[in-house]
Design a protein around this motif. Structure first.
Motif, short mmCIF file in Angstrom:
data_model
loop_
_atom_site.label_atom_id
_atom_site.label_comp_id
_atom_site.label_asym_id
_atom_site.label_seq_id
_atom_site.Cartn_x
_atom_site.Cartn_y
_atom_site.Cartn_z
N VAL A 238 10.15 -156.31 -52.73
CA VAL A 238 9.88 -155.15 -51.98
C VAL A 238 11.37 -154.41 -51.47
CG1 VAL A 238 9.00 -154.38 -49.32
CG2 VAL A 238 7.78 -156.03 -50.85
N ALA A 279 12.94 -156.22 -43.79
CA ALA A 279 12.45 -155.08 -42.46
C ALA A 279 13.26 -154.12 -42.28
CB ALA A 279 12.25 -155.98 -41.15
N LEU A 282 12.75 -151.43 -45.06
CA LEU A 282 11.71 -150.85 -45.11
C LEU A 282 11.69 -149.79 -43.93
CD1 LEU A 282 9.01 -153.64 -45.50
CD2 LEU A 282 9.90 -151.87 -47.11
N LEU A 283 12.54 -150.14 -42.78
CA LEU A 283 12.51 -148.91 -41.96
C LEU A 283 13.49 -147.73 -42.30
CD1 LEU A 283 13.41 -151.07 -38.64
CD2 LEU A 283 11.36 -149.76 -39.27
N ARG A 285 14.24 -147.17 -45.85
CA ARG A 285 13.86 -146.73 -47.33
C ARG A 285 12.68 -147.41 -47.54
NH1 ARG A 285 17.07 -143.94 -50.61
NH2 ARG A 285 16.10 -145.06 -52.29
N PRO A 286 11.31 -146.86 -47.01
CA PRO A 286 9.98 -147.57 -47.34
C PRO A 286 9.70 -147.76 -48.77
CG PRO A 286 9.79 -145.73 -45.79
CD PRO A 286 11.01 -145.60 -46.36
N ASN A 287 10.39 -146.91 -49.63
CA ASN A 287 10.24 -147.57 -51.39
C ASN A 287 11.02 -148.65 -51.62
OD1 ASN A 287 7.95 -145.73 -51.48
ND2 ASN A 287 9.42 -143.79 -51.80
#
Length: 296
Positions: A238, A279, A282-283, A285-287
């Protein structure tokens, strides 16, 4: 602990330990990214294939008297055949459904595979000897380097490089990527797309088993050894970007080192540092850091 008070040999030894763990993460996350990037399947059975590689290697040595080098080739082959059978028999039926079905199916397969191993061998760790050729350590000016751990780094990086080259720089890799985008078009050129899909899944399973054989002499073989690895590896995938081959390898190596240094400076946070980083990424760069662009 003050980082400036740590002796250099201790720091370098911890860096080496983190790099070895990072190599396992890199190979596992690479196989996971190959399967997701090319087949669009969230393969939660990857940890079970990691365990299968180590367990098959132990069984080959225990029952057949085969050495480490033989099992380094045979165990990934066995896991690849198992992966091909599962893909043809089960996964091929759900490709057009939502991702959740693939995740649930592979999670169920994990529980079945681990349950069979636990029924046969229990949950206690079983030792697996590494090759005599790589026994001992090499004394460097700044640290003592275990020969087997150095081999793990070399073998893992070689596997990652070869996989990246095969997918990104060869005709087979181009056909794989094209087949996932437009299977009917590729089939008009006489390419057996379902067979390519099966071989891709089998290759991902073989990569996980390869990492399992490499890990077996370092961590004792157990039917449950894939559980803690797969959760961390999913976080790494991820962070790097789902489906990004380069992102998986680089992120796995870097986070292995980060985790190792965290154990040295703040051990209580070592089990969660990867998920904290996930976490934060993702905040921002969500990709993921590499955005899944490596195989587009």
């Amino acid at each position: 602990m003050n980082p400036f008070d740590i002796p250099l040999p201790v720091l370098l030894s911890q860096l080496m330990l983190g790099l070895v763990n990072g190599c396992f993460y890199a190979v596992l996350s690479l196989g996971l990214s190959v399967i997701f990037g090319l087949l669009n399947v969230i393969n939660f059975a990857h940890g079970a294939f990691f365990m299968t590689g180590a367990l098959v290697a132990w069984m080959g040595a225990q029952y057949l008297g085969l050495d480490y080098w033989a099992m380094l080739a045979l165990a990934p082959l066995a896991a690849g055949l198992l992966g091909a059978a599962l893909e043809r028999g089960l996964l091929s039926r759900i490709y057009k459904l939502d991702h959740l079905y693939g995740l649930l199916l592979t999670l169920g397969l994990t529980l079945v595979i681990e349950g069979l191993g636990r029924s046969a061998y229990g949950v206690s760790g079983m030792p697996f000897d590494g090759p005599a050729l790589l026994a001992g350590a090499t004394r460097l000016p700044f640290m003592v380097l275990p020969n087997y751990r150095a081999w793990v780094v070399v073998a893992s990086l070689a596997a990652c490089t070869a996989t990246w080259f095969a997918i990104e720089r060869t005709r087979v890799g181009a056909l794989l990527r094209a087949g996932t985008e437009n299977a009917r078009l590729v089939e008009t050129f006489g390419v057996n797309v379902p067979l390519m899909v099966t071989l891709t899944y089998a290759f991902g399973a073989a990569l996980a088993a390869f990492a399992g054989v490499l890990a077996a002499p370092i961590t004792q073989v157990s039917p449950l050894m894939g559980q803690p690895m797969i959760v961390t590896v999913f976080a790494i995938v991820v962070i790097g970007g789902m489906g990004s081959i380069a992102g998986s390898v680089v992120t796995g190596l870097v986070l292995g080192v980060v985790e190792g240094l965290t154990k040295l400076w703040y051990p209580e946070a070592s089990a969660t540092v990867v998920f904290v980083i996930m976490a934060l990424v993702l905040l921002a760069r969500p990709n993921g850091l590499f955005g899944g662009s490596a195989n587009k």
